[in-house]
Design an enzyme around this catalytic site. Structure first.
Site, PDB file in Angstrom:
ATOM      1  N   ASP A  44      23.737 -32.897  28.985  1.00  0.00           N
ATOM      2  CA  ASP A  44      24.912 -32.224  28.429  1.00  0.00           C
ATOM      3  C   ASP A  44      24.778 -30.720  28.659  1.00  0.00           C
ATOM      4  O   ASP A  44      23.723 -30.135  28.388  1.00  0.00           O
ATOM      5  CB  ASP A  44      25.026 -32.514  26.927  1.00  0.00           C
ATOM      6  CG  ASP A  44      26.293 -31.931  26.318  1.00  0.00           C
ATOM      7  OD1 ASP A  44      27.318 -32.624  26.334  1.00  0.00           O
ATOM      8  OD2 ASP A  44      26.249 -30.781  25.838  1.00  0.00           O
ATOM      9  N   GLU A  72      31.567 -32.575  29.547  1.00  0.00           N
ATOM     10  CA  GLU A  72      30.437 -31.864  30.163  1.00  0.00           C
ATOM     11  C   GLU A  72      29.165 -32.706  30.165  1.00  0.00           C
ATOM     12  O   GLU A  72      28.070 -32.189  30.374  1.00  0.00           O
ATOM     13  CB  GLU A  72      30.185 -30.537  29.428  1.00  0.00           C
ATOM     14  CG  GLU A  72      29.684 -30.663  28.006  1.00  0.00           C
ATOM     15  CD  GLU A  72      30.796 -30.804  26.977  1.00  0.00           C
ATOM     16  OE1 GLU A  72      30.542 -30.514  25.801  1.00  0.00           O
ATOM     17  OE2 GLU A  72      31.922 -31.198  27.347  1.00  0.00           O
TER      18      GLU A  72
END
Length: 304
Positions: A180, A223
């Site tokens: 992430d 993301e």
């Protein structure tokens, strides 16, 4: 996933469909509907939290159903009309011949013309069907790719993990990394969503260049990326994960003349014999949560 990201994704997938399927091409409604249902699944599975965007996605693709199905029906109608015209020509030719006088030469000429027209129409129809079938295959393949980063998408991940977890006798270790991007919302708010997109492409390029061909990269959503690493020990996998973080943090992204520092956090786990796709992803996500809460830009592992 941010609404603007989801909107951009929907537009890219929709444009990809329209570019490949011309208005006059002929296909069965079932073929078109089945593919577009798959396309809807790609969008709706990306981020269940953004209900409004999902509903807009469904509406957009439902509209594209109707448009493409209507185009298919028009194509069928046009073809049927042409065959109807040929049938009328056939009937007219027969009516012009009487039992008292048959002009064999004229009749032969007319029937040859009808046969030529019929052959051409059948050939066109077959070419259209063949062409569309090939395009549907291409679209089905590209529907497993994230249009922005060109890595596999969440739909492909779900399918892959279902197959892996169904096979209880894999003769090698399989690890999963959940990666992430740190402070991604702040980056988007500061530099804009175009910069955010550039960062996601930047991350995906690092993953592609660093990992082996046998490893698999998926954009999980927003993301987040999921990486599947095959045939490595726990220690080797952890070394790989830390190397990825070093490469991400040491390569400065330059956008609009400004250097942007990017870091990421990773959660690592290993496939167990009792795992389901959900349990495997949940454990990787839990390890990622530890990395985020302990300062970010680090690897945390939950092996068992």
């Amino acid at each position: 996933m941010q609404k603007n990201d989801l909107k951009a994704l929907i537009e890219q997938i929709y444009e990809n469909l329209i570019e490949r399927i011309d208005a006059d091409e002929k296909a069965t409604k079932a073929q078109i509907i089945n593919y577009l249902k798959d396309a809807i699944d790609v969008v709706t599975n990306i981020d269940d939290k953004d209900i409004d965007s999902i509903e807009h996605a469904k509406m957009a693709f439902n509209n594209s159903y109707r448009e493409l199905v209507n185009q298919s029906i028009v194509s069928y109608v046009n073809t049927n009309e042409k065959f109807g015209q040929l049938t009328l020509m056939h009937e007219k030719a027969l009516q012009e011949c009487t039992s008292e006088k048959i002009d064999l030469e004229t009749l032969t000429t007319k029937f040859n013309e009808i046969q030529s027209h019929m052959t051409n129409e059948v050939k066109k129809a077959n070419e259209t069907i063949s062409d569309l079938t090939n395009k549907v295959k291409v679209l089905e393949q590209t529907s497993n790719l994230d249009p922005l980063t060109k890595v596999f998408n969440r739909r492909a991940l779900s399918s892959y993990l279902s197959d892996v977890c169904a096979n209880k006798n894999i003769p090698y270790h399989l690890h999963i990394l959940m990666l992430d991007v740190d402070n991604f919302k702040k980056i988007n708010d500061t530099y804009g969503h175009i910069t955010g997109d550039k960062i996601l492409i930047f991350i995906s390029n690092i993953l592609r260049k660093t990992l082996r061909d046998g490893d698999k990269i998926f954009r999980f959503g927003g993301e987040e990326f999921t990486v599947i690493i095959n045939r490595n020990s726990d220690e080797q996998c952890e070394l790989i994960a830390n190397r990825l973080l070093r490469l991400i943090s040491s390569n400065k992204l330059i956008y609009m003349g400004e250097k942007i520092s990017v870091t990421a956090s990773i959660g690592m786990t290993k496939l167990l014999e009792t795992d389901t796709p959900d349990s495997l992803l949940s454990r990787a996500d839990g390890a990622l949560y530890v990395s985020k809460n302990n300062g970010k830009n680090m690897v945390s592992k939950v092996i068992g």
